[in-house]
Design a protein around this motif. Structure first.
Motif, PDB file in Angstrom:
ATOM      1  N   ASP A  82      30.984 -40.551 -51.976  1.00 46.71           N
ATOM      2  CA  ASP A  82      30.245 -39.344 -52.379  1.00 46.71           C
ATOM      3  C   ASP A  82      31.170 -38.126 -52.505  1.00 46.71           C
ATOM      4  O   ASP A  82      30.727 -37.021 -52.757  1.00 46.71           O
ATOM      5  N   LEU A  83      32.467 -38.355 -52.299  1.00 43.24           N
ATOM      6  CA  LEU A  83      33.504 -37.330 -52.472  1.00 43.24           C
ATOM      7  C   LEU A  83      33.385 -36.159 -51.501  1.00 43.24           C
ATOM      8  O   LEU A  83      33.874 -35.070 -51.758  1.00 43.24           O
ATOM      9  N   SER A  84      32.752 -36.423 -50.370  1.00 43.88           N
ATOM     10  CA  SER A  84      32.694 -35.366 -49.361  1.00 43.88           C
ATOM     11  C   SER A  84      33.876 -35.452 -48.394  1.00 43.88           C
ATOM     12  O   SER A  84      34.168 -34.504 -47.676  1.00 43.88           O
ATOM     13  N   LEU A 118      39.382 -35.921 -58.715  1.00 42.71           N
ATOM     14  CA  LEU A 118      38.575 -37.137 -58.841  1.00 42.71           C
ATOM     15  C   LEU A 118      37.299 -36.797 -59.596  1.00 42.71           C
ATOM     16  O   LEU A 118      36.633 -35.806 -59.297  1.00 42.71           O
ATOM     17  N   ARG A 119      36.983 -37.637 -60.546  1.00 40.61           N
ATOM     18  CA  ARG A 119      35.804 -37.374 -61.366  1.00 40.61           C
ATOM     19  C   ARG A 119      34.539 -37.819 -60.646  1.00 40.61           C
ATOM     20  O   ARG A 119      34.462 -38.940 -60.134  1.00 40.61           O
ATOM     21  N   ALA A 170      29.738 -44.286 -41.069  1.00 41.61           N
ATOM     22  CA  ALA A 170      29.320 -45.372 -41.950  1.00 41.61           C
ATOM     23  C   ALA A 170      29.295 -44.893 -43.390  1.00 41.61           C
ATOM     24  O   ALA A 170      29.136 -43.710 -43.657  1.00 41.61           O
ATOM     25  N   GLY A 171      29.454 -45.841 -44.300  1.00 42.70           N
ATOM     26  CA  GLY A 171      29.357 -45.479 -45.702  1.00 42.70           C
ATOM     27  C   GLY A 171      30.292 -46.284 -46.576  1.00 42.70           C
ATOM     28  O   GLY A 171      30.964 -47.209 -46.118  1.00 42.70           O
ATOM     29  N   ALA A 172      30.292 -45.927 -47.842  1.00 38.89           N
ATOM     30  CA  ALA A 172      31.157 -46.575 -48.819  1.00 38.89           C
ATOM     31  C   ALA A 172      32.321 -45.640 -49.129  1.00 38.89           C
ATOM     32  O   ALA A 172      32.132 -44.438 -49.314  1.00 38.89           O
ATOM     33  N   TYR A 173      33.489 -46.218 -49.183  1.00 44.48           N
ATOM     34  CA  TYR A 173      34.708 -45.446 -49.384  1.00 44.48           C
ATOM     35  C   TYR A 173      35.509 -46.053 -50.530  1.00 44.48           C
ATOM     36  O   TYR A 173      35.299 -47.208 -50.913  1.00 44.48           O
ATOM     37  N   PRO A 212      24.200 -40.478 -47.995  1.00 44.24           N
ATOM     38  CA  PRO A 212      25.194 -39.899 -48.909  1.00 44.24           C
ATOM     39  C   PRO A 212      24.866 -38.452 -49.216  1.00 44.24           C
ATOM     40  O   PRO A 212      23.704 -38.074 -49.313  1.00 44.24           O
ATOM     41  N   LYS A 213      25.909 -37.659 -49.363  1.00 43.49           N
ATOM     42  CA  LYS A 213      25.704 -36.256 -49.719  1.00 43.49           C
ATOM     43  C   LYS A 213      25.830 -36.108 -51.230  1.00 43.49           C
ATOM     44  O   LYS A 213      26.604 -36.826 -51.868  1.00 43.49           O
TER      45      LYS A 213
END
Ligand SMILES: [Cu+2]
Length: 329
Positions: free
Chosen positions: A133-135, A248-249, A159-162, A190-191
């Motif tokens: 989520d690019l945070s 990052l787009r 936790a999350g996707a990276y 996700p943010k």
């Protein structure tokens, strides 16, 4: 084929990022910069300073500069495998909130782990980790653990996707950035991408961003660093530059590694408060920019969200620029 690629190679990679402007800067300033440079890697982004490659690949170099636009139209970081090189994490599941010894290899066209790399910006390999989520952003430098294995202490903050990026140039090959997803299990929320922001604060520093990202054009960005309201004029070189900017787009995390216009010791570049970059983004859309800068012996990261608008041919669309800030995705 690989040998002449050495020089043209990295230049081609850079062309995506810097476009013509960087090329011009290199041609004009490269020769003058060289004798002053005392860090082994700084020449990595100065095309003129590849003495070995220049002899062999001189003619290819010019050809390379003329052609990269077409061949390099796919941004970096979107693929786990490119040109025969494959990024292979030992594991893609990482326990959150805990430092782990994270390991990976890059295998070459022969299927074997790559062990010979060119040094770029002081390092053989740059490792960027972001949450999808690019945070969250980290810029790390793994060490070689032998046999082509890279090792880095890594903590996924929850936790999350990276997404991990490996930014490197194999010896004799093109510079590239490969990307792979990592996962930390558990519940997470996700943010949304933060709205457009031209000011970032970190540890008492305020960094302001001036300039617009125009798709397909080398866009001048000026980042100005202040601390407690006073301009910082003694930034410290970090990896051969006063700042490193990763863009990052939003939406697919296309990766653009941008470097400043000028470098420490070139006789013209001052250690702040302004750091100038040329960034060329491939499309309209929202980009997250992460600036690493060093001051007082510590590297800090300032982050921004910038909306790239106004394709060169259809500038009329730019009217919504300001109001666009509120994309809530
Ligand atoms: Cu790095």
């Amino acid at each position: 084929m690989n040998t002449p690629a050495k020089l043209g190679a990295y230049a081609a990679g850079l062309a995506v990022i810097f476009g013509a402007t960087f090329g011009v800067g290199t041609a004009v300033g490269g020769t003058g910069d060289r004798p002053v440079t005392n860090e082994h890697a700084a020449p990595g982004h100065s095309g003129a300073a590849h003495p070995g490659g220049a002899a062999e690949g001189g003619s290819d170099h010019s050809a390379g500069q003329a052609t990269p636009a077409g061949s390099a139209s796919i941004p970096g970081g979107l693929q786990v495998s490119q040109n025969g090189y494959t990024l292979t994490p030992v594991t893609t599941e990482v326990e959150p909130d805990k430092s782990v010894d994270f390991r990976f290899t890059v295998t070459g066209p022969d299927g074997e782990p790559v062990t010979a790399y060119q040094v770029q910006h002081d390092k053989k390999l740059h490792f960027i980790l972001v949450s999808r989520d690019l945070s969250h952003f980290q810029h790390l430098h793994p060490v070689e653990a032998g046999g082509g294995v890279w090792s880095v202490p890594l903590t996924l903050p929850g936790a999350g996707a990276y997404r991990m990026f490996a930014d490197f140039a194999p010896e004799g090959g093109d510079g590239m950035t490969l990307g792979a997803d990592l996962y930390a299990s558990g519940d997470y929320a996700p943010k949304g991408l933060p709205g457009e922001s031209r000011t970032a604060t970190v540890d008492g520093y305020t960094v302001t961003l001036d300039g617009d990202l125009v798709p397909g054009q080398a866009s001048r960005l000026t980042l100005k660093v202040a601390k407690d309201g006073a301009p910082v004029t003694d930034l410290q070189p970090y990896l051969g530059a006063y700042g490193h900017l990763v863009a990052l787009r939003g939406g697919d995390l296309a990766y653009l590694h941008v470097h400043p216009d000028g470098e420490p010791g070139d006789g013209a570049t001052r250690p702040g408060p302004e750091i100038v970059f040329y960034a060329e983004v491939p499309s309209r859309g929202d980009y997250r920019l992460f600036l690493d800068f060093q001051h007082g012996g510590k590297v800090r990261t300032a982050d921004f969200t910038v909306h790239a608008d106004g394709a060169p041919a259809t500038a009329g669309q730019a009217g919504g620029h300001g109001g666009h800030g509120g994309h809530a995705h």
